[in-house]
Design a protein around this motif. Structure first.
Motif, PDB file in Angstrom:
ATOM      1  N   THR A  61       0.830  -1.200   0.000  1.00 42.42           N
ATOM      2  CA  THR A  61       0.000   0.000   0.000  1.00 42.42           C
ATOM      3  C   THR A  61       0.865   1.251   0.000  1.00 42.42           C
ATOM      4  O   THR A  61       0.552   2.251  -0.669  1.00 42.42           O
ATOM      5  N   TRP A  62       1.964   1.230   0.748  1.00 42.82           N
ATOM      6  CA  TRP A  62       2.895   2.349   0.809  1.00 42.82           C
ATOM      7  C   TRP A  62       3.387   2.729  -0.589  1.00 42.82           C
ATOM      8  O   TRP A  62       3.578   3.899  -0.905  1.00 42.82           O
ATOM      9  N   VAL A  64       1.806   2.190  -3.519  1.00 47.94           N
ATOM     10  CA  VAL A  64       0.773   2.157  -4.543  1.00 47.94           C
ATOM     11  C   VAL A  64       0.815   3.371  -5.466  1.00 47.94           C
ATOM     12  O   VAL A  64       0.431   3.290  -6.632  1.00 47.94           O
ATOM     13  N   THR A  65       1.284   4.510  -4.982  1.00 45.20           N
ATOM     14  CA  THR A  65       1.337   5.715  -5.831  1.00 45.20           C
ATOM     15  C   THR A  65       2.551   5.737  -6.751  1.00 45.20           C
ATOM     16  O   THR A  65       2.600   6.564  -7.669  1.00 45.20           O
ATOM     17  N   TRP A  79      -2.177  11.161  -5.751  1.00 43.04           N
ATOM     18  CA  TRP A  79      -2.859  11.084  -4.457  1.00 43.04           C
ATOM     19  C   TRP A  79      -4.366  11.206  -4.638  1.00 43.04           C
ATOM     20  O   TRP A  79      -5.143  10.523  -3.957  1.00 43.04           O
ATOM     21  N   VAL A  82      -5.750   7.917  -5.637  1.00 47.34           N
ATOM     22  CA  VAL A  82      -5.873   7.004  -4.497  1.00 47.34           C
ATOM     23  C   VAL A  82      -7.186   7.254  -3.757  1.00 47.34           C
ATOM     24  O   VAL A  82      -7.931   6.313  -3.425  1.00 47.34           O
ATOM     25  N   CYS A 251      -6.202   0.512  -8.043  1.00 47.08           N
ATOM     26  CA  CYS A 251      -6.688   0.617  -6.663  1.00 47.08           C
ATOM     27  C   CYS A 251      -7.881  -0.307  -6.437  1.00 47.08           C
ATOM     28  O   CYS A 251      -7.975  -0.990  -5.409  1.00 47.08           O
ATOM     29  N   TYR A 287      -6.231   4.754   3.434  1.00 45.15           N
ATOM     30  CA  TYR A 287      -5.422   4.565   2.228  1.00 45.15           C
ATOM     31  C   TYR A 287      -4.766   5.876   1.794  1.00 45.15           C
ATOM     32  O   TYR A 287      -3.595   5.895   1.377  1.00 45.15           O
ATOM     33  N   CYS A 291      -0.617   6.367   1.625  1.00 45.37           N
ATOM     34  CA  CYS A 291      -0.016   6.679   0.324  1.00 45.37           C
ATOM     35  C   CYS A 291       0.679   8.032   0.340  1.00 45.37           C
ATOM     36  O   CYS A 291       1.682   8.232  -0.355  1.00 45.37           O
ATOM     37  N   GLY A 294       4.012   7.511   1.694  1.00 44.20           N
ATOM     38  CA  GLY A 294       4.873   6.919   0.678  1.00 44.20           C
ATOM     39  C   GLY A 294       5.432   7.954  -0.279  1.00 44.20           C
ATOM     40  O   GLY A 294       6.613   7.913  -0.642  1.00 44.20           O
ATOM     41  N   TRP A 310      11.206   3.813  -3.981  1.00 47.50           N
ATOM     42  CA  TRP A 310       9.780   3.704  -3.692  1.00 47.50           C
ATOM     43  C   TRP A 310       9.491   2.723  -2.564  1.00 47.50           C
ATOM     44  O   TRP A 310       8.534   2.882  -1.817  1.00 47.50           O
TER      45      TRP A 310
END
Length: 545
Positions: A61-62, A64-65, A79, A82, A251, A287, A291, A294, A310
């Motif tokens: 999840t961290w 995901v972006t 963002w 997300v 997502c 979430y 993110c 991250g 990342w």
């Protein structure tokens, strides 16, 4: 022969709740398939907040972006995606989990309402397979966290000589760390679902503290948040629009498994309203926050090391290079330890419990939720997940395929509850195999649901072929980018139309969430007769209101 019978008897799951289920129906019923007992309905609104915060805090999840920014989006556009992607799934999770919250039954039982007593087994098998695969993948990520934690204590761990062949796909050091994570995860499968919520709360607090410390640490080292937050988008117009749409689809794909098995956790709700408001804000908010961490940490890493890192685990590992100070080693150890707890919590909430519930329905005579969780752990080990995640394209294609299947399963389930029978359940008929019962359909299979299921898959087949590298029209690719909505929408519409043309037993005209079999009331009467204490049963029943 007597010995074989004794062995079979010893392997059977003990039945403790006397619900009057005939012994001949043990292949469709067990304690874990029956409605959750009143005393185990302990999840409050706060429990669901802790559950989602606990589930979200994980390494995948961290990151995901990251793929979104690589596509050319700015950080704020990624963002925003997300928030939209996970926010869009929030109402589906609430809608899919509603039967569990009201009637306190799990996904395999809710699925019987639409696909039939026996027809549901294919759907349950698909969901169980996904849970087992994800258990192995999350364990593989957990093994990398173990490596960083051990390096913070004993730097020489990084230099363990390799004695494994190249064909294994791993090395001695990494495999050792994977096994350590796998072993320390096993005790957390043991507690029953209604009690594991306390671990979710602990993980949510510990991991949140570690994430904040990690972010502040990186900002201080970089003397600012870094260049990523100042970097503009490199794509515009329709390219940007479709990049955002496809990323929203990513997502959604990450959430589809939890959406389908939403009844598993909703069934533990203390009141039917407990999962509603708590999930409305906790799902997109949790979430979104993780993110954002991250993005900021990765942006800071570009200033610190001249390249974007990342993965938080890789970045922690780099902190240990070049003779770190004792304070740095302790900080890395604490954050890595917190990530280990985070990965365990995510594995339990998203995979172990789900696999346990599903496998219970496949073999109710021999498997309960606990045993199913351990089976998922074994499958996660023997599948050698490091080989699967080593090829991101292969793993992405696999996940996309299963998202298509699961969305086509969710459509008939939602249409059956909300549009066809309109909240009317015959809970007693979930556990019988006789002609004329609500969920018997045609020899235990509902052809309407399977026709809808195939339609939901068919609309995405061409786009899926394109995802594997086959040249396909652009329109098919764009449809596949919206595979959840196209699969879910098509299957639910087809199921509703077929149910109107060929009416099912129990179809209702007015929406009312009611058990026509009065299963709960009859259970309380049996409780009264067994305990010879009417007051005791009345007290239990009133606590559920």
């Amino acid at each position: 022969m007597d010995f074989a019978r004794k062995v079979v008897k010893a392997l059977e799951v003990p039945h403790t709740h006397k619900e009057g289920v005939p012994s001949g129906l043990q292949f469709v019923s067990s304690d874990d398939l029956l409605p959750v007992p009143i005393e185990e309905r302990t999840w409050t609104a706060f429990s669901y907040v802790a559950f989602w915060w606990s589930t979200v805090i994980s390494v995948p999840t961290w990151m995901v972006t990251s793929s979104m920014i690589v596509l050319g989006m700015s950080w704020w556009q990624a963002w925003l995606v997300v928030w939209i992607g996970y926010g869009v799934m929030m109402p589906f999770i609430i809608l899919m989990g509603r039967p569990g919250a009201v009637f306190h039954v799990t996904f395999p039982v809710v699925n019987r309402a639409s696909f039939g007593i026996f027809g549901s087994l294919w759907c349950v098998f698909n969901r169980a397979t996904m849970a087992c695969i994800w258990y192995g993948v999350q364990s593989s990520v957990g093994g990398t966290c173990v490596l960083v934690m051990l390096r913070a204590i004993w730097p020489s761990v990084n230099n363990i000589p390799n004695s494994m062949p190249l064909s294994s796909g791993t090395n001695t050091r990494d495999f050792m760390c994977f096994i350590i994570f796998w072993v320390i995860s096993l005790p957390f499968i043991w507690p029953p679902v209604h009690k594991i919520r306390h671990f979710f709360t602990f993980k949510a607090i510990l991991a949140a503290i570690a994430c904040v410390i990690f972010m502040i640490w990186c900002i201080v080292k970089a003397k600012g948040v870094g260049p990523i937050v100042k970097q503009p988008a490199t794509i515009h117009g329709s390219d940007l629009a479709w990049a955002m749409i496809s990323s929203i689809g990513v997502c959604i794909s990450n959430m589809i498994t939890l959406t389908v098995n939403a009844p598993d956790f909703a069934s533990r709700a203390k009141t039917p309203s407990a999962p509603i408001v708590s999930q409305v804000w906790s799902i997109p908010f949790s979430y979104g926050i993780i993110c954002l961490f991250g993005v900021i940490v990765s942006s800071s890493s570009q200033t610190i090391y001249g390249e974007v890192i990342w993965s938080p685990v890789d970045l922690l590992g780099m902190f240990l290079d070049d003779n770190p100070s004792p304070a740095t080693r302790f900080g890395v150890w604490f954050i890595a330890f917190s990530f280990i707890i985070a990965q365990i919590g995510t594995n339990i909430s998203a995979n172990s419990v789900s696999a346990g519930c599903d496998l219970t329905a496949l073999f109710p005579r021999f498997i309960n939720i606990r045993r199913g969780g351990y089976i998922a752990a074994i499958v996660g080990l023997v599948m050698c997940p490091w080989n699967l995640v080593s090829s991101s394209s292969r793993f992405s294609s696999y996940m996309s395929a299963y998202s298509v299947f699961l969305s086509a399963i969710a459509g008939p389930m939602a249409a059956e509850y909300w549009l066809v029978r309109k909240g009317h359940y015959n809970v007693a008929d979930f556990y019988v195999t006789r002609k004329g019962s609500w969920y018997w359909y045609n020899y235990g299979f509902n052809p309407r649901a399977y026709a809808a299921y195939m339609a939901g898959i068919a609309i995405n087949v061409v786009g899926f072929a394109g995802d594997t590298g086959t040249p396909v029209p652009v329109a098919a690719t764009q449809i596949f980018d919206l595979s959840f909505f196209t699969g879910f929408g098509t299957s639910s519409i087809v199921y509703y139309i077929l149910s109107r043309i060929f009416p099912v037993v129990g179809a209702a005209k007015v929406f009312e969430e009611i058990d026509v079999s009065e299963y709960e009331e009859k259970r309380m009467v049996r409780c009264d007769e067994d305990a010879n204490s009417k007051d005791d049963c009345i007290e239990k029943e009133s606590s559920d209101v």
